[in-house]
Design a protein around this motif. Structure first.
Motif, PDB file in Angstrom:
ATOM      1  N   TYR A   1       1.908   9.031   0.962  1.00 52.07           N
ATOM      2  CA  TYR A   1       1.552   9.964  -0.110  1.00 52.07           C
ATOM      3  C   TYR A   1       2.131  11.259   0.278  1.00 52.07           C
ATOM      4  CZ  TYR A   1      -1.398  12.425  -3.550  1.00 52.07           C
ATOM      5  OH  TYR A   1      -1.456  13.261  -4.555  1.00 52.07           O
ATOM      6  N   LEU A   2       1.945  11.810   1.341  1.00 52.98           N
ATOM      7  CA  LEU A   2       2.145  13.134   1.580  1.00 52.98           C
ATOM      8  C   LEU A   2       3.905  13.360   1.740  1.00 52.98           C
ATOM      9  CD1 LEU A   2      -0.620  14.124   4.394  1.00 52.98           C
ATOM     10  CD2 LEU A   2      -0.461  14.936   2.043  1.00 52.98           C
ATOM     11  N   ASP A   3       4.614  12.399   2.483  1.00 56.00           N
ATOM     12  CA  ASP A   3       5.931  12.371   2.157  1.00 56.00           C
ATOM     13  C   ASP A   3       6.619  12.178   0.904  1.00 56.00           C
ATOM     14  OD1 ASP A   3       6.003  12.210   4.976  1.00 56.00           O
ATOM     15  OD2 ASP A   3       6.418  10.066   5.092  1.00 56.00           O
ATOM     16  N   GLU A   4       5.824  11.484   0.072  1.00 48.36           N
ATOM     17  CA  GLU A   4       6.551  11.329  -1.404  1.00 48.36           C
ATOM     18  C   GLU A   4       6.143  12.945  -2.193  1.00 48.36           C
ATOM     19  OE1 GLU A   4       8.260   9.783  -4.793  1.00 48.36           O
ATOM     20  OE2 GLU A   4       8.316   9.230  -2.586  1.00 48.36           O
ATOM     21  N   GLN A   5       5.020  13.384  -1.623  1.00 42.72           N
ATOM     22  CA  GLN A   5       4.545  14.704  -2.376  1.00 42.72           C
ATOM     23  C   GLN A   5       5.604  15.727  -2.030  1.00 42.72           C
ATOM     24  OE1 GLN A   5       0.581  16.701  -1.730  1.00 42.72           O
ATOM     25  NE2 GLN A   5       0.285  16.218  -3.641  1.00 42.72           N
ATOM     26  N   ALA A   6       5.822  15.669  -0.830  1.00 44.39           N
ATOM     27  CA  ALA A   6       6.795  16.777  -0.082  1.00 44.39           C
ATOM     28  C   ALA A   6       8.106  16.431  -0.574  1.00 44.39           C
ATOM     29  CB  ALA A   6       6.709  16.712   1.370  1.00 44.39           C
ATOM     30  N   ALA A   7       8.542  15.333  -0.959  1.00 49.73           N
ATOM     31  CA  ALA A   7      10.023  15.268  -1.728  1.00 49.73           C
ATOM     32  C   ALA A   7       9.840  15.482  -2.896  1.00 49.73           C
ATOM     33  CB  ALA A   7      10.572  13.868  -1.527  1.00 49.73           C
ATOM     34  N   LEU A   8       8.574  15.236  -3.907  1.00 53.65           N
ATOM     35  CA  LEU A   8       8.702  15.761  -5.110  1.00 53.65           C
ATOM     36  C   LEU A   8       8.753  17.289  -5.195  1.00 53.65           C
ATOM     37  CD1 LEU A   8       6.155  13.020  -6.355  1.00 53.65           C
ATOM     38  CD2 LEU A   8       8.486  13.251  -6.890  1.00 53.65           C
ATOM     39  N   SER A   9       7.822  17.981  -4.282  1.00 58.95           N
ATOM     40  CA  SER A   9       7.865  19.383  -4.342  1.00 58.95           C
ATOM     41  C   SER A   9       9.044  19.939  -4.148  1.00 58.95           C
ATOM     42  CB  SER A   9       6.782  19.827  -3.260  1.00 58.95           C
ATOM     43  OG  SER A   9       6.680  21.224  -3.144  1.00 58.95           O
ATOM     44  N   ALA A  10      10.129  19.266  -3.112  1.00 60.95           N
ATOM     45  CA  ALA A  10      11.351  20.110  -2.922  1.00 60.95           C
ATOM     46  C   ALA A  10      12.157  19.660  -4.143  1.00 60.95           C
ATOM     47  CB  ALA A  10      12.094  19.116  -1.819  1.00 60.95           C
ATOM     48  N   GLU A  11      12.073  18.678  -4.893  1.00 59.38           N
ATOM     49  CA  GLU A  11      13.023  18.348  -6.057  1.00 59.38           C
ATOM     50  C   GLU A  11      12.609  19.464  -7.116  1.00 59.38           C
ATOM     51  OE1 GLU A  11      12.391  14.506  -7.463  1.00 59.38           O
ATOM     52  OE2 GLU A  11      13.476  13.578  -5.463  1.00 59.38           O
ATOM     53  N   ARG A  12      11.190  19.731  -7.224  1.00 56.51           N
ATOM     54  CA  ARG A  12      10.834  20.700  -8.247  1.00 56.51           C
ATOM     55  C   ARG A  12      11.348  22.009  -7.877  1.00 56.51           C
ATOM     56  NH1 ARG A  12       6.270  17.716  -8.169  1.00 56.51           N
ATOM     57  NH2 ARG A  12       5.190  19.069  -6.771  1.00 56.51           N
ATOM     58  N   ARG A  13      11.097  22.446  -6.826  1.00 60.73           N
ATOM     59  CA  ARG A  13      11.823  23.703  -6.071  1.00 60.73           C
ATOM     60  C   ARG A  13      13.308  23.793  -6.353  1.00 60.73           C
ATOM     61  NH1 ARG A  13       8.171  22.943  -1.695  1.00 60.73           N
ATOM     62  NH2 ARG A  13      10.232  22.291  -0.527  1.00 60.73           N
TER      63      ARG A  13
ATOM     64  N   PHE B   1       0.888  -1.238   0.057  1.00 65.93           N
ATOM     65  CA  PHE B   1       0.050   0.175  -0.086  1.00 65.93           C
ATOM     66  C   PHE B   1       0.882   1.297   0.203  1.00 65.93           C
ATOM     67  CE2 PHE B   1      -2.970  -3.032   2.384  1.00 65.93           C
ATOM     68  CZ  PHE B   1      -3.861  -3.379   1.237  1.00 65.93           C
ATOM     69  N   ARG B   2       1.989   1.211   0.738  1.00 66.11           N
ATOM     70  CA  ARG B   2       2.818   2.316   0.761  1.00 66.11           C
ATOM     71  C   ARG B   2       3.533   2.544  -0.479  1.00 66.11           C
ATOM     72  NH1 ARG B   2       4.015   4.533   5.843  1.00 66.11           N
ATOM     73  NH2 ARG B   2       3.354   3.384   7.634  1.00 66.11           N
ATOM     74  N   GLU B   3       3.862   1.525  -1.349  1.00 63.35           N
ATOM     75  CA  GLU B   3       4.594   1.552  -2.430  1.00 63.35           C
ATOM     76  C   GLU B   3       3.666   2.131  -3.409  1.00 63.35           C
ATOM     77  OE1 GLU B   3       6.333  -1.464  -5.811  1.00 63.35           O
ATOM     78  OE2 GLU B   3       6.209  -2.018  -3.813  1.00 63.35           O
ATOM     79  N   ARG B   4       2.367   1.695  -3.494  1.00 65.50           N
ATOM     80  CA  ARG B   4       1.479   2.144  -4.426  1.00 65.50           C
ATOM     81  C   ARG B   4       1.067   3.679  -4.296  1.00 65.50           C
ATOM     82  NH1 ARG B   4       2.907  -1.585  -7.282  1.00 65.50           N
ATOM     83  NH2 ARG B   4       1.727  -3.333  -7.737  1.00 65.50           N
ATOM     84  N   ALA B   5       1.086   4.074  -2.880  1.00 65.00           N
ATOM     85  CA  ALA B   5       0.635   5.372  -2.637  1.00 65.00           C
ATOM     86  C   ALA B   5       1.704   6.301  -2.998  1.00 65.00           C
ATOM     87  CB  ALA B   5       0.507   5.555  -1.175  1.00 65.00           C
ATOM     88  N   ALA B   6       3.068   5.862  -2.973  1.00 68.75           N
ATOM     89  CA  ALA B   6       4.196   6.746  -3.458  1.00 68.75           C
ATOM     90  C   ALA B   6       4.154   6.788  -5.137  1.00 68.75           C
ATOM     91  CB  ALA B   6       5.512   6.009  -3.014  1.00 68.75           C
TER      92      ALA B   6
END
Length: 428
Positions: free
Chosen positions: A171-183, A105-110
């Motif tokens: 999901y939120l951890d992955e989204q935060a990491a992706l947002s940091a990468e984009r910034r 479930f965690r893998e799919r959420a990411a």
């Protein structure tokens, strides 16, 4: 009838006689009754059928689900559903009541976060799956198995709470990491654009910019941007970035630090020179960071003009600081003469050297700078510096004696101003 219910739900039993179905400190639940385990076992043969039904029919009602590729639905999502169903049935059989492994479930959420699926859609898919499983259990239950059915539903909902928590957290951890990468990617593009290490057209394309731009330089004085811990510095940058986004729109990109930086935004049709934008930004940032905020905006007609515009905006602010102008928005017209005098040529070093005799006397340099800014008004200079007017007179006389510059004359005034600008003797 109350006697048909499992003990934990029977109102006729006192609380101290009802079994405690809460997990222990290891996350384990008490085992389910044989009747509940038997009812769940009869659904095992329907796992593949239920998974296909959810992946291809039930979830189609969720926003955006219909747009997913067929292989994602038939392979990834169907496999996740099968895993969830089997996990539930395995936990029902487990007499030790262990919560189970949520790694899939965690893998799919990411993955869903990376693909841009909204979190509400992902969570609704899990909740919808729980409802379908409840329907299957209800359809399988025979007369007299109401207590077993309620026991299973209670167990199902408790497990769903843990799964939802794991999914949302990942999901939120992955989204935060992706947002940091984009910034950081945006920051590197802006940095490359400003320092010339990237072709301007490429940087503009990747940043989503086009057409004329407004390049804004933001500066915070040392008093307003002290040496703060890293966390406080990042918080300051985030708050300033929020102001920039609200004022300039989502199309603006920036390269900011705790003491300011540069912003590139599409040129506003109703404010081509950025006068209104700078005034609004100065007001809003001042509310966050104090009064020592300075800004200047310069227009860049095309991508290749951005580096020069950034340098000009920075110079306008530097000259305004060197002249002692109060913080706020600055325009080229505000410092037109001073800007011209600060340009370097063959005579620059000799002019700057005129103040070498007082170069190690910061109080004299500051008195000269403030006196020129206040148009030779000794009382205004004294008030600004917190000195007695006689002290100002004594310092000015000392400057004249050491440098030979008669700052009361037009020529001496111009030379002293040019020397200050060329030396870069500016306040923090």
């Amino acid at each position: 009838m109350p006697n048909d219910l499992p003990p934990e739900l029977r109102p006729d039993l006192p609380p101290d006689l009802r079994p405690d179905l809460r997990p222990d400190r290891h996350g384990s639940y008490p085992p389910l009754s044989p009747a509940a385990q038997a009812l769940a076992a009869r659904c095992e043969s329907r796992v593949n059928e239920l998974a296909r039904h959810m992946a291809r029919e039930t979830f189609e009602q969720l926003p955006g689900y219909a747009d997913l590729p067929a292989d994602v639905k038939d392979v990834e999502i169907a496999a996740t559903v099968r895993s969830g169903l089997r996990l539930f049935l395995r936990r029902v059989r487990d007499t030790r009541g262990r919560a189970g492994d949520f790694s899939l479930f965690r893998e799919r959420a990411a993955q869903r976060a990376d693909e841009g699926m909204p979190l509400h859609t992902l969570l609704r898919s899990h909740s919808t799956g729980v409802y379908v499983l409840w329907q299957a259990l209800r359809a399988e239950a025979a007369e007299g198995e109401e207590g077993a059915l309620i026991e299973l539903v209670d167990f199902l909902l408790r497990g769903h709470e843990a799964i939802i928590g794991a999914v949302a957290e990942t999901y939120l951890d992955e989204q935060a990491a992706l947002s940091a990468e984009r910034r950081e990617h945006h920051r590197s593009l802006v940095r490359g654009l400003l320092d010339g290490s990237l072709p301007p057209s490429r940087a503009f394309d990747e940043l989503g910019l086009e057409g004329p731009s407004l390049v804004v330089h933001v500066h915070l004085s040392k008093e307003e941007a002290p040496a703060t811990p890293a966390v406080a510095g990042r918080r300051r940058v985030r708050r300033i970035q929020t102001v920039l986004d609200r004022t300039l729109g989502a199309g603006a990109v920036s390269l900011l630090g705790a003491d300011g930086g540069h912003v590139i935004a599409p040129q506003p049709a109703d404010d081509p020179d950025g006068v209104r934008v700078c005034a609004e930004l100065a007001t809003r940032i001042r509310q966050l960071c104090g009064d020592g905020v300075r800004l200047a905006a310069v227009t860049a007609a095309a991508a290749q003009d951005v580096p020069a515009a950034a340098r000009t905006a920075t110079e306008i602010v530097r000259v305004a600081r060197a002249c002692g102008r109060p913080p706020g928005p600055h325009r080229m017209d505000d410092v037109l003469l001073e800007y011209h005098l600060s340009r370097r040529d063959e005579s620059s070093d000799r002019i700057a050297a005129l103040l070498d005799p007082v170069g190690d006397r910061p109080e004299l340099i500051e008195t000269l700078r403030v006196h020129l800014e206040h148009r030779h008004d000794r009382r205004s200079t004294a008030n600004h510096l917190g000195l007695h007017p006689n002290t100002v007179d004594n310092r000015l006389a000392r400057i004249t004696g050491l440098t030979g510059l008669d700052i009361a004359s037009a020529r001496g005034n111009a030379l002293a101003l040019a020397a200050l600008l060329l030396r870069g003797d500016v306040p923090g």
